[in-house]
Design a protein around this motif. Sequence first.
Motif, PDB file in Angstrom:
ATOM      1  N   LEU A 543       0.812  -1.219   0.000  1.00 22.05           N
ATOM      2  CA  LEU A 543       0.000   0.000   0.000  1.00 22.05           C
ATOM      3  C   LEU A 543       0.845   1.268   0.000  1.00 22.05           C
ATOM      4  O   LEU A 543       0.308   2.355  -0.282  1.00 22.05           O
ATOM      5  CB  LEU A 543      -0.945   0.008   1.208  1.00 22.05           C
ATOM      6  N   SER A 548      -3.247   7.395  -2.663  1.00 16.74           N
ATOM      7  CA  SER A 548      -4.306   7.647  -1.694  1.00 16.74           C
ATOM      8  C   SER A 548      -5.129   8.877  -2.060  1.00 16.74           C
ATOM      9  O   SER A 548      -6.038   9.247  -1.315  1.00 16.74           O
ATOM     10  CB  SER A 548      -3.688   7.841  -0.300  1.00 16.74           C
ATOM     11  N   SER A 605      -9.139  -0.928   0.028  1.00 17.59           N
ATOM     12  CA  SER A 605      -8.044  -0.737  -0.924  1.00 17.59           C
ATOM     13  C   SER A 605      -8.214  -1.623  -2.151  1.00 17.59           C
ATOM     14  O   SER A 605      -7.902  -1.214  -3.273  1.00 17.59           O
ATOM     15  CB  SER A 605      -6.701  -1.003  -0.247  1.00 17.59           C
TER      16      SER A 605
END
Length: 676
Positions: A543, A548, A605
């Motif tokens: 991640l 984001s 996600s």
Amino acid sequence: MPAPSADAPPHQAARLRTPDGGEVALPCVVALMTPEGDCLPVPVHEDRPHPDGSRELRGAAHGFAARMHLRPYGPTDPRAQAYEGALTVRRTARTPTAAGLRIEVRLGQTEDPGWLIPGVFYGPGRLPGCERPYPRFAEGTDDPRALVADAWSFRADRCATPAVFARDRLGGAALALVAEVGELGEQGVGFALLPGRHPALRLHAPFREEPVVYYGSATPRPPRTPTHTWQPETTRTVRFTVHLLDTDPHAYAPVLRTLHERTPVPKEPAAWVGLDEAARLCAYGLHRWHYRDDPPVLLETAAFDREALGERGDRSAMHVSWVSGTPYAHALLLHARRTRDPGMAEAAVGVLDHIAENLAPGGTFWGQWGARGGWSAGWTPEPHRLHSRTLGDATLFLLRALAAERARGHDHPGWERAVRSNLAVAHGGRRAHDGRLAAAHHSDTGAPLTYEGSAGLAWVAPLTEAAAALGEPAWLATACHAGRAFAADLRDEFLCGAPEDVSLAPTSEDGYNAVIAYTLLHEADPGDPRWLDLARRAADWTLTFRYSYDVSFPPHTLLGAYGFRTRGGDQASPSNQHLHSFGLICLPEWVRLARHLHDPHYLTSARENLDCFRQFVARADGDFNAYRGMVSERFYQTECFQAKGMLLTLSHAWSAGVLLYACERARAMPEFEELR
């Protein structure tokens, strides 16, 4: 007058305590960056605490007045403290001037700063033995032409999250921008190791790219250091966050989670099409533009511009996995069986047969087939070097194709023979003292050539699945032994070497391999608690590459005109700074990991990743100048290889194939039912 150095002793430094008892210093309210390259600190003349725990720093110098307000936010965490920051700067002199702003925090002494800029910089950046040139950190070094220095600054849109992390002996810290673009334009992040081995974390407004600009090649471009023109009484504000951490190298994970949650998201999803429509389009595109029947292959690329280039613009080659081959033939076969399309099924089976029937003398797959030279090692530097990630993925997805076919009453004994042959080589090549699996094998003998990097981790998944599917329990023991060996790479927060073309660079693809491997190990060996923890660590590290936020594109660019949204897309690697969709290869394992952990953050996600790449699937001929079913590999969200906002005008077999695979798997999961 001579400009004071940024490294000169500050008039008064504000200090914040880290959870482990260390200190973070703010040496000045702000540093002014001049067009000549000078750094002019505005010292802290007043540090005022407030009853609510907030701090207010004030200072004035060089014709500017500055105020920084720090306010604690978020739930109390004994391992971390976070502050919302607002730096307001006013031009007090009566004349205009040009200057940029730098916000800086400094840590204590350290032997290893553990740099992290998500998607851009990991630890040393580039290992000394890495053959792929891109920015590298080395203490006391200033060799910009070789892309090696002890201080680097980057524009925000290179960052999956515009933040910079480091640590010292007693704690760590992070500085993060609230947005890519602020009141002074595009912003940026950076770091430096100051004399005395003190890490400095930096934010810039406007951005700075120095000591040079990396544009995707060994030849750097000149630095970019834009400034802002300040008129008298002009006031500008930069918003940011400060995070005080403990010494755990994994302390970045909760910070990135918090920043992700605090980033605004549009109500409407980014995706252009639902799961079933995306699957139909990708299957059509693979079969129409990439499949050739003599011999049966999935060509790696097909040019958008058929009029000017025709087939001359296509790459007449097929890797056995990675950028073509088994994963995507498997996906095409899944779709063909579900939709009862005999032509697509015949094509997919033909490709898998072609790969399975043509093993190298050493017992593994070859790396690549080419129209001119036939079978070869692929893109590796030596002619007999077969890359384990390519081989491991090919083995895993041929095994999955075999299992899916047998469940439908179709058997392919040649596929099983090929899987067994590859896994026998991997099993035999494990390193005696720690069980690490080879990163490369010799095409003639199958002998291990190197264990350097994390490419050998790709063998863990097929060994684990085949142990049960083919009745070979020794293979699970080998996978577990290897999983324990590669755990050190994860705990060091540095995986590298998964793709054939980037040597020992860290890449998002290393993270995908790790998520698949450790999730499968947890499911096959649930009694060992380390597997689930390692799978979580692998997901967190992956991640760091996932955007984001939505990058701001100029409206005249293709990505800007189509409103492309980047949240959920992954930076390929620090050396290949573009967005790609390869993360969809581990979507099934990612969703199962979210279930195992009972953690909705991982599911979010996964949904964002799948949502992002259901954009730019050509819905009809002429859609973004492509043909129906074409899917590009590269989305240029920053200045690297191409201008920001451009799109690579090649359809890639893996890009269509990985989205097809994800859609076929997701449509059977309750978490995605409403997307069909």
